[in-house]
Design a protein around this motif. Structure first.
Motif, PDB file in Angstrom:
ATOM      1  N   GLU A  83       6.071   4.633  -4.065  1.00  0.00           N
ATOM      2  CA  GLU A  83       5.595   5.957  -3.587  1.00  0.00           C
ATOM      3  C   GLU A  83       4.257   6.295  -3.962  1.00  0.00           C
ATOM      4  OE1 GLU A  83       6.383  10.683  -4.575  1.00  0.00           O
ATOM      5  OE2 GLU A  83       7.936   9.521  -5.066  1.00  0.00           O
ATOM      6  N   MET A  84       3.807   6.094  -5.295  1.00  0.00           N
ATOM      7  CA  MET A  84       2.724   6.213  -5.795  1.00  0.00           C
ATOM      8  C   MET A  84       1.587   5.223  -4.928  1.00  0.00           C
ATOM      9  SD  MET A  84       2.904   6.651 -10.036  1.00  0.00           S
ATOM     10  CE  MET A  84       3.268   4.958  -9.939  1.00  0.00           C
ATOM     11  N   ASN A  85       1.891   3.942  -4.727  1.00  0.00           N
ATOM     12  CA  ASN A  85       0.994   3.255  -3.933  1.00  0.00           C
ATOM     13  C   ASN A  85       0.865   3.718  -2.522  1.00  0.00           C
ATOM     14  OD1 ASN A  85       0.850   1.183  -5.957  1.00  0.00           O
ATOM     15  ND2 ASN A  85       2.152  -0.222  -5.407  1.00  0.00           N
ATOM     16  N   ILE A  86       1.961   4.171  -1.890  1.00  0.00           N
ATOM     17  CA  ILE A  86       1.719   4.728  -0.581  1.00  0.00           C
ATOM     18  C   ILE A  86       0.808   5.827  -0.475  1.00  0.00           C
ATOM     19  CG2 ILE A  86       2.952   6.054   1.191  1.00  0.00           C
ATOM     20  CD1 ILE A  86       5.667   4.353   0.621  1.00  0.00           C
ATOM     21  N   ASN A  87       0.939   6.761  -1.619  1.00  0.00           N
ATOM     22  CA  ASN A  87      -0.030   7.911  -1.681  1.00  0.00           C
ATOM     23  C   ASN A  87      -1.528   7.541  -1.810  1.00  0.00           C
ATOM     24  OD1 ASN A  87       1.811  10.227  -1.432  1.00  0.00           O
ATOM     25  ND2 ASN A  87       2.448   9.849  -3.439  1.00  0.00           N
ATOM     26  N   ASP A  88      -1.629   6.378  -2.696  1.00  0.00           N
ATOM     27  CA  ASP A  88      -2.947   5.901  -2.746  1.00  0.00           C
ATOM     28  C   ASP A  88      -3.469   5.334  -1.240  1.00  0.00           C
ATOM     29  OD1 ASP A  88      -3.073   6.278  -5.371  1.00  0.00           O
ATOM     30  OD2 ASP A  88      -2.458   4.178  -6.036  1.00  0.00           O
ATOM     31  N   ILE A  89      -2.705   4.607  -0.566  1.00  0.00           N
ATOM     32  CA  ILE A  89      -3.145   3.987   0.591  1.00  0.00           C
ATOM     33  C   ILE A  89      -3.314   5.136   1.582  1.00  0.00           C
ATOM     34  CG2 ILE A  89      -2.263   2.588   2.630  1.00  0.00           C
ATOM     35  CD1 ILE A  89      -0.606   0.862   0.482  1.00  0.00           C
ATOM     36  N   LEU A  90      -2.525   6.251   1.585  1.00  0.00           N
ATOM     37  CA  LEU A  90      -2.673   7.273   2.461  1.00  0.00           C
ATOM     38  C   LEU A  90      -4.116   7.685   2.399  1.00  0.00           C
ATOM     39  CD1 LEU A  90       0.807   8.902   2.635  1.00  0.00           C
ATOM     40  CD2 LEU A  90      -0.225   7.465   4.449  1.00  0.00           C
ATOM     41  N   LYS A  91      -4.633   7.780   0.984  1.00  0.00           N
ATOM     42  CA  LYS A  91      -5.719   8.443   0.769  1.00  0.00           C
ATOM     43  C   LYS A  91      -7.002   7.763   1.173  1.00  0.00           C
ATOM     44  CE  LYS A  91      -4.502  10.937  -3.385  1.00  0.00           C
ATOM     45  NZ  LYS A  91      -4.323  11.003  -4.939  1.00  0.00           N
ATOM     46  N   GLU A  92      -6.710   6.210   0.997  1.00  0.00           N
ATOM     47  CA  GLU A  92      -7.706   5.357   1.743  1.00  0.00           C
ATOM     48  C   GLU A  92      -7.943   5.724   3.371  1.00  0.00           C
ATOM     49  OE1 GLU A  92      -7.190   1.036   1.131  1.00  0.00           O
ATOM     50  OE2 GLU A  92      -6.488   1.295  -0.981  1.00  0.00           O
ATOM     51  N   PHE A  93      -6.737   5.978   3.967  1.00  0.00           N
ATOM     52  CA  PHE A  93      -6.856   5.831   5.239  1.00  0.00           C
ATOM     53  C   PHE A  93      -7.159   7.572   5.805  1.00  0.00           C
ATOM     54  CE2 PHE A  93      -3.233   2.599   5.862  1.00  0.00           C
ATOM     55  CZ  PHE A  93      -4.145   1.477   6.000  1.00  0.00           C
ATOM     56  N   ASN A  94      -7.499   8.251   4.613  1.00  0.00           N
ATOM     57  CA  ASN A  94      -7.813   9.528   5.084  1.00  0.00           C
ATOM     58  C   ASN A  94      -6.655  10.395   5.834  1.00  0.00           C
ATOM     59  OD1 ASN A  94     -10.508   9.609   3.534  1.00  0.00           O
ATOM     60  ND2 ASN A  94     -11.341   8.743   5.136  1.00  0.00           N
ATOM     61  N   ALA A 126      -0.542  -3.196   5.023  1.00  0.00           N
ATOM     62  CA  ALA A 126      -0.476  -3.652   6.479  1.00  0.00           C
ATOM     63  C   ALA A 126       0.728  -2.999   7.134  1.00  0.00           C
ATOM     64  CB  ALA A 126      -0.193  -4.965   6.390  1.00  0.00           C
ATOM     65  N   ARG A 127       1.843  -2.770   6.555  1.00  0.00           N
ATOM     66  CA  ARG A 127       3.045  -2.272   6.997  1.00  0.00           C
ATOM     67  C   ARG A 127       2.881  -0.664   7.447  1.00  0.00           C
ATOM     68  NH1 ARG A 127       7.857  -5.569   6.727  1.00  0.00           N
ATOM     69  NH2 ARG A 127       6.729  -7.736   6.430  1.00  0.00           N
ATOM     70  N   LEU A 128       2.097   0.180   6.633  1.00  0.00           N
ATOM     71  CA  LEU A 128       1.872   1.534   6.677  1.00  0.00           C
ATOM     72  C   LEU A 128       0.758   1.778   7.852  1.00  0.00           C
ATOM     73  CD1 LEU A 128       1.584   3.173   3.255  1.00  0.00           C
ATOM     74  CD2 LEU A 128       3.109   3.637   4.912  1.00  0.00           C
ATOM     75  N   GLU A 129      -0.193   0.864   7.780  1.00  0.00           N
ATOM     76  CA  GLU A 129      -1.057   0.807   8.899  1.00  0.00           C
ATOM     77  C   GLU A 129      -0.470   0.758  10.097  1.00  0.00           C
ATOM     78  OE1 GLU A 129      -5.694  -0.932   9.925  1.00  0.00           O
ATOM     79  OE2 GLU A 129      -4.289  -2.031   8.500  1.00  0.00           O
ATOM     80  N   SER A 130       0.401  -0.074  10.366  1.00  0.00           N
ATOM     81  CA  SER A 130       0.961  -0.417  11.666  1.00  0.00           C
ATOM     82  C   SER A 130       1.868   0.746  11.971  1.00  0.00           C
ATOM     83  CB  SER A 130       1.842  -1.750  11.415  1.00  0.00           C
ATOM     84  OG  SER A 130       2.673  -2.207  12.644  1.00  0.00           O
ATOM     85  N   LEU A 131       2.686   1.245  11.154  1.00  0.00           N
ATOM     86  CA  LEU A 131       3.582   2.444  11.359  1.00  0.00           C
ATOM     87  C   LEU A 131       2.457   3.619  11.736  1.00  0.00           C
ATOM     88  CD1 LEU A 131       6.028   4.104  10.901  1.00  0.00           C
ATOM     89  CD2 LEU A 131       5.540   4.389   8.724  1.00  0.00           C
ATOM     90  N   LEU A 132       1.424   3.801  11.145  1.00  0.00           N
ATOM     91  CA  LEU A 132       0.601   5.000  11.325  1.00  0.00           C
ATOM     92  C   LEU A 132      -0.150   4.882  12.606  1.00  0.00           C
ATOM     93  CD1 LEU A 132      -0.989   5.734   7.717  1.00  0.00           C
ATOM     94  CD2 LEU A 132       0.818   6.911   8.956  1.00  0.00           C
ATOM     95  N   GLU A 174       1.315   3.136  15.162  1.00  0.00           N
ATOM     96  CA  GLU A 174       2.533   3.254  16.314  1.00  0.00           C
ATOM     97  C   GLU A 174       2.643   4.709  16.238  1.00  0.00           C
ATOM     98  OE1 GLU A 174       7.410   3.204  15.602  1.00  0.00           O
ATOM     99  OE2 GLU A 174       6.245   1.421  15.065  1.00  0.00           O
ATOM    100  N   LYS A 175       2.693   5.555  15.338  1.00  0.00           N
ATOM    101  CA  LYS A 175       2.721   6.957  15.395  1.00  0.00           C
ATOM    102  C   LYS A 175       1.607   7.755  15.760  1.00  0.00           C
ATOM    103  CE  LYS A 175       7.021   7.010  13.593  1.00  0.00           C
ATOM    104  NZ  LYS A 175       8.266   7.468  14.369  1.00  0.00           N
ATOM    105  N   GLN A 176       0.400   7.100  16.089  1.00  0.00           N
ATOM    106  CA  GLN A 176      -0.959   7.706  16.680  1.00  0.00           C
ATOM    107  C   GLN A 176      -1.425   8.706  15.348  1.00  0.00           C
ATOM    108  OE1 GLN A 176      -0.259   9.045  20.615  1.00  0.00           O
ATOM    109  NE2 GLN A 176      -0.007   7.119  21.362  1.00  0.00           N
ATOM    110  N   ILE A 177      -1.249   8.294  14.298  1.00  0.00           N
ATOM    111  CA  ILE A 177      -1.560   9.024  13.248  1.00  0.00           C
ATOM    112  C   ILE A 177      -3.164   8.393  12.889  1.00  0.00           C
ATOM    113  CG2 ILE A 177      -1.468   9.838  10.828  1.00  0.00           C
ATOM    114  CD1 ILE A 177       1.646   9.669  11.382  1.00  0.00           C
ATOM    115  N   ILE A 178      -3.535   7.368  12.866  1.00  0.00           N
ATOM    116  CA  ILE A 178      -4.806   6.771  12.808  1.00  0.00           C
ATOM    117  C   ILE A 178      -5.115   5.590  14.065  1.00  0.00           C
ATOM    118  CG2 ILE A 178      -4.447   6.806  10.166  1.00  0.00           C
ATOM    119  CD1 ILE A 178      -4.118   3.680  10.337  1.00  0.00           C
TER     120      ILE A 178
END
Length: 93
Positions: free
Chosen positions: A18-29, A81-87, A89-93
């Protein structure tokens, strides 16, 4: 969107992811994504839009809905990489 990280006990490994996901989401703005963690026994399909877990939990969470399965929960690059793909797919990024 809600993400729920699931592990066997709902403590150490799911909280770390969860903490790593939050860090990655910040990286992706990326904002407005709720991230939580829990144990497998407490997870229900209405708790999140996407469930994230290690390969060892795949069978247990597959019935909950959309899943992201990690081969190595310690590998932050795989998670990214998995989060980027998901985001995408969901057209968030």
């Amino acid at each position: 969107m809600k993400l729920l990280v699931v592990c066997g006990s709902g403590l150490g490994s799911s909280f770390m992811v969860e903490m790593n996901i939050n860090d990655i989401l910040k990286e992706f703005n990326v904002e407005n994504i709720e991230v939580n963690h829990t144990d497998l026994g407490s997870a229900t399909s209405d708790m999140a839009d996407v469930f994230i877990a290690g390969r060892d939990m795949e069978e247990g969470i597959s019935s909950l809905g959309k899943t992201v399965i990690l081969d190595n929960i310690l590998d932050k690059e795989e998670l990214k990489a998995r989060l980027e793909s998901l985001l995408k797919e969901k057209q968030i990024i």
